[in-house]
Design a protein around this motif. Structure first.
Motif, short mmCIF file in Angstrom:
data_model
loop_
_atom_site.label_atom_id
_atom_site.label_comp_id
_atom_site.label_asym_id
_atom_site.label_seq_id
_atom_site.Cartn_x
_atom_site.Cartn_y
_atom_site.Cartn_z
N PRO A 174 0.83 -1.20 0.00
CA PRO A 174 0.00 0.00 0.00
C PRO A 174 0.87 1.25 0.00
N LYS A 175 0.37 2.30 -0.64
CA LYS A 175 1.15 3.52 -0.78
C LYS A 175 1.55 4.08 0.59
N HIS A 176 0.65 4.05 1.56
CA HIS A 176 0.98 4.64 2.86
C HIS A 176 2.10 3.85 3.56
N THR A 177 2.17 2.53 3.30
CA THR A 177 3.24 1.73 3.90
C THR A 177 4.56 2.03 3.21
N ARG A 178 4.54 2.09 1.86
CA ARG A 178 5.77 2.42 1.12
C ARG A 178 6.26 3.82 1.50
N ASP A 179 5.32 4.75 1.64
CA ASP A 179 5.70 6.12 2.00
C ASP A 179 6.29 6.17 3.40
N LEU A 180 5.74 5.35 4.31
CA LEU A 180 6.25 5.33 5.69
C LEU A 180 7.72 4.93 5.69
N VAL A 181 8.05 3.84 4.99
CA VAL A 181 9.43 3.37 4.96
C VAL A 181 10.32 4.39 4.25
N ALA A 182 9.85 4.93 3.11
CA ALA A 182 10.65 5.87 2.34
C ALA A 182 10.95 7.13 3.14
N LYS A 183 9.95 7.67 3.82
CA LYS A 183 10.15 8.89 4.61
C LYS A 183 11.04 8.60 5.82
N PHE A 184 10.85 7.44 6.44
CA PHE A 184 11.65 7.08 7.60
C PHE A 184 13.13 7.00 7.22
N GLU A 185 13.42 6.36 6.07
CA GLU A 185 14.82 6.14 5.69
C GLU A 185 15.43 7.35 4.99
N ALA A 186 14.61 8.30 4.55
CA ALA A 186 15.14 9.50 3.90
C ALA A 186 15.98 10.33 4.86
N ALA A 187 15.67 10.24 6.16
CA ALA A 187 16.39 11.03 7.16
C ALA A 187 17.59 10.30 7.75
N ILE A 188 17.88 9.10 7.26
CA ILE A 188 18.97 8.29 7.81
C ILE A 188 20.21 8.42 6.96
N ASP A 189 21.36 8.53 7.61
CA ASP A 189 22.64 8.59 6.90
C ASP A 189 22.80 7.34 6.04
#
Length: 371
Positions: A174-189
């Motif tokens: 689901p888009k909201h699950t993919r977005d959750l992971v993508a946004k979470f990892e976007a802030a990680i080194d």
């Protein structure tokens, strides 16, 4: 025998960890149950750590200082609060791995469980491995679950077709699950994203060549012991989901192996001091246990990563990895001094030839006097 309260908490933590991995490995297992049990396993593990260390892990009323109560019991910290207390560095890969699954736990939809399990498999494996390392580090090897845990593995990744399945699984989330992971990892080194404590990705490479008694079914390779080129290849393969297949080749005896003299010359090319095959090199293989002493009953009892015994020539030959190991161990004057307990013999510096028309130091002094 009455056990301490922390031990009872720890036993409950282990129970949930074992149930979680059972859910993963069972063909009819439920991924949401895996997440729930690992969440509780980690939660109880950190509570046990805090209890043993006499750290109060309960909420207090900011005005009265008294414990906040729920059904007459003090309200304990949630898992994410425990993670922040245990791992205060917000970029700690273990903390980030746990926080990702705190966020995912409430987002799992039953019809997408299989796809989420595939897409987050490496991170889930890191969650389990981190748990085992944490429990042993704080409570000792007697509490290890290594003899009961079966390493979770997604079989899709064992074939070349597996890469396509992984990509398709990610697309079906689901888009909201993919977005959750993508946004979470976007802030990680990016370096943390490649850390095995955040995402435990395994590269299976069939072992080719002659088998020895020291061989295991699975060998683990540490990235920090690889060359830059080797590390770059492995990291890139990990990002692409590449499956490395066995390549048929003709065996060449002692291929890429080095004799001691060649090892010494390669080391000298990388250090500022002299390195002798008969002195420094001999001391290093003895002290680091790379090979047995001359005349040993079993000359083949070597550390095969660095050295093997050539039966054809009755001598020991060394791998390029041994050169890298030597340079890491004694590559600076300080490291040499610490290892050998003496000063190194620095290389002689050959002066550059004087270019015509260029004054040397004596010329400059004579000019100064005449002036």
């Amino acid at each position: 025998m009455a056990y301490a309260r922390w031990r009872h908490i720890l036993m409950e933590s282990q129970r949930h960890a074992l149930k979680a991995v059972d859910e993963w490995n069972c063909s009819t297992g439920n991924y949401s149950d895996f997440l729930t049990h690992m969440h509780r396993a980690w939660h109880y593990l950190l509570h046990a750590e805090f209890h043993k260390a006499k750290i109060d892990y309960h909420y207090r009323d900011p005005k009265t200082g008294q414990h906040q109560l729920i059904d007459g019991e003090p309200k304990a910290w949630e898992f994410d609060r425990c993670l922040r207390e245990r791992f205060p560095d917000h970029q700690d890969p273990v903390r980030l791995n746990g926080e990702l699954f705190v966020a995912l736990r409430n987002k799992v939809e039953h019809r997408y469980e299989h796809n989420l399990k595939i897409a987050t498999g490496g991170r889930a494996q890191a969650l389990v491995v981190n748990y085992e390392q944490e429990i042993v580090a704080h409570f000792g090897p007697e509490y290890s679950l290594a003899d009961r845990l079966r390493f979770p593995m997604s079989l899709q990744a064992l074939t070349a077709e597996g890469r396509e399945q992984l990509q398709e699984a990610a697309k079906k989330l689901p888009k909201h699950t993919r977005d959750l992971v993508a946004k979470f990892e976007a802030a990680i080194d990016p370096a943390v994203l490649d850390d095995l404590r955040y995402d435990y990705r395994v590269r299976l490479v069939p072992i080719i060549g002659s088998k020895t008694e020291a061989d295991l079914a699975i060998n683990f390779v540490k990235l920090d012991e690889l060359s830059e080129d080797e590390r770059r290849t492995m990291v890139q393969a990990g990002r692409l989901g590449t499956v490395i297949e066995k390549v048929k080749h003709v065996e060449v005896a002692d291929k890429d192996k080095l004799l001691p003299g060649r090892v010494a010359r390669l080391v000298e090319d990388q250090v500022p001091f002299e390195f002798s095959a008969s002195h420094e090199h001999a001391m290093m293989w003895k002290r680091l246990g790379v090979r047995p002493a001359t005349g040993a009953p079993d000359p083949r009892a070597t550390n095969a990563k660095y050295c093997i015994y050539s039966e054809a020539f009755g001598t020991y030959v060394y791998a390029p990895a041994w050169v890298k190991k030597i340079v890491r161990e004694i590559g600076t004057v300080e490291k040499y001094r610490a290892f050998f307990g003496r000063e190194p013999r620095m290389k002689k510096v050959t002066p550059f030839p004087k270019r015509p028309g260029t004054p040397d130091a004596n010329d400059a002094q004579q000019h100064s006097k005449s002036a």
